[in-house]
Design a protein around this motif. Structure first.
Motif: not given
Length: 383
Positions: A221-225, A229-234
């Motif tokens: 999920a972090d990689f896809a975002l 979309l250039d955002v990170r998911l902690p």
């Protein structure tokens, strides 16, 4: 999925906009029952249930205005009016649509809801969604136009990596809603599985879609975002997705929460971030702009005072039309008399039939035909 093009216009701060799909068998019946119950309970001032074709023909505020036409695929048009705090009036218009995709893929009935208040919208006001649709899990009205996504649920991300990427991109690019991705640091219990959007104010609650990533989906999920979309998911945190095209006011760091406890308690930090995002200026999608224009120009549910104002305006319009017709007749009469005088001068005073004054036209005859015959006699020496 096709892109949802946006205009440079910003969503007015007086408006509430929503779009989704109803997957049940009788969407319009769900709306009718809810409106009837709310009016009987005194929650609504009034409502209307209209056939779209007749509604377009009988638009009272702007007659024959194309912007008031809901389009050929419209199934039904509903209008409702209610009052909120301090007597502020809210007007809402819900249109249901049918399409080829419903018959081919059973994608349900698409609906568009536009509401507008007399002053800036307050998130604490009742949600227009549940003023038109029933606030019950038994009615499947709350599906986003992005497949597999619901408003009133914690939507788990797809297991397939490509499908996960496509869903998040589609939500950012085509949906009208605010999308939040929450990562579960560990599998939550029953209380933690409830959507965090349930803690939001009523009018904001049905503008937010929540996505959940399982503990093992942290990396993908972090990689896809990050890639799309250039955002990170902690890990164990959350992020509010940007809209496309991205607004300059969006800062990924400001809309990222490092830790979210999914134990049934109120996630105060995440709720604050969502509310801050909701307060940002939002581009108005083309479809939403048409819905808002239709609400303003194609409104039918008038109050007695509005009906009186409308009746007076129609009297003025009819008077102006009658005056224009009278002036047109006078001009025609003057032109006919001038033509008769010219003919008399050309013929040296010989008798020339006088063109008739405008009046009822007999079949096959008209003032223009009479003048044509008169000029024909001048050209024919035998007449």
């Amino acid at each position: 999925m096709a892109k949802n093009s946006s205009s440079s216009t910003i969503v007015p701060d007086t408006a509430w906009l929503g779009r989704g799909r109803h997957l049940g068998p009788e969407p319009e019946q769900d709306v009718r029952r809810n409106l009837t119950a709310l009016k009987a309970a005194g929650v609504l001032d009034d409502f209307l249930d209209l056939d779209p074709v007749e509604a377009a023909r009988s638009t009272v505020l702007h007659p024959r205005d194309e912007a008031a036409d809901p389009g050929p695929s419209a199934r039904r048009l509903f209008e409702a009016r209610w009052r909120v705090a301090d007597g502020v009036t809210v007007r809402a218009q819900l249109t249901t649509y049918d399409s080829e995709s419903r018959r081919k893929e059973d994608e349900g009935v698409t609906w568009v809801l536009a509401a507008e208040a007399e002053r800036k919208w307050d998130p604490g006001w009742p949600s227009p969604a549940t003023m038109l649709w029933p606030d019950s899990d038994q009615s499947a009205w709350d599906h986003d136009t992005v497949p597999g996504v619901r408003l009133r649920a914690a939507n788990h991300l797809p297991k397939d990596d490509d499908e996960l990427r496509h869903r998040l991109k589609d939500c950012s690019r085509t949906s009208w809603y605010i999308h939040v991705v929450v990562h579960e640091a560990m599998t939550p219990d029953v209380r933690g599985q409830q959507p965090v959007s349930a803690f939001l104010p009523p009018s904001l609650r049905h503008r937010v879609v929540e996505h959940r990533g399982t503990p093992e989906q942290a990396q993908i999920a972090d990689f896809a975002l990050k890639r799309d979309l250039d955002v990170r998911l902690p890990r164990g945190g959350a992020v509010v997705l940007p809209t496309e095209p991205r607004r300059p006011e969006y800062d990924a760091e400001c809309f990222t929460v490092r830790s979210v406890f999914l134990d049934g308690s109120e996630p105060t930090e995440l709720l604050g971030v969502i509310q801050a995002f909701a307060a940002l200026p939002r581009p108005l999608p083309d479809d939403a702009e048409r819905a808002l224009t239709r609400l303003r120009r194609g409104w039918h549910l008038l109050t007695p005072d509005e009906e009186l104002v409308h009746a007076r305006s129609m009297v003025v319009k009819y008077a102006e039309a009658l005056d224009a017709m009278t002036k047109s007749c006078d001009l025609y009469r003057e032109a006919a008399e001038s033509a008769h005088a010219a003919l008399a001068e050309v013929t040296g005073g010989d008798a020339v039939p006088r063109p008739p004054v405008p009046g009822p036209v007999r079949a096959g005859g008209s003032p223009l035909n009479a003048l044509t015959k008169a000029f024909g006699r001048l050209r024919d020496p035998n007449k």
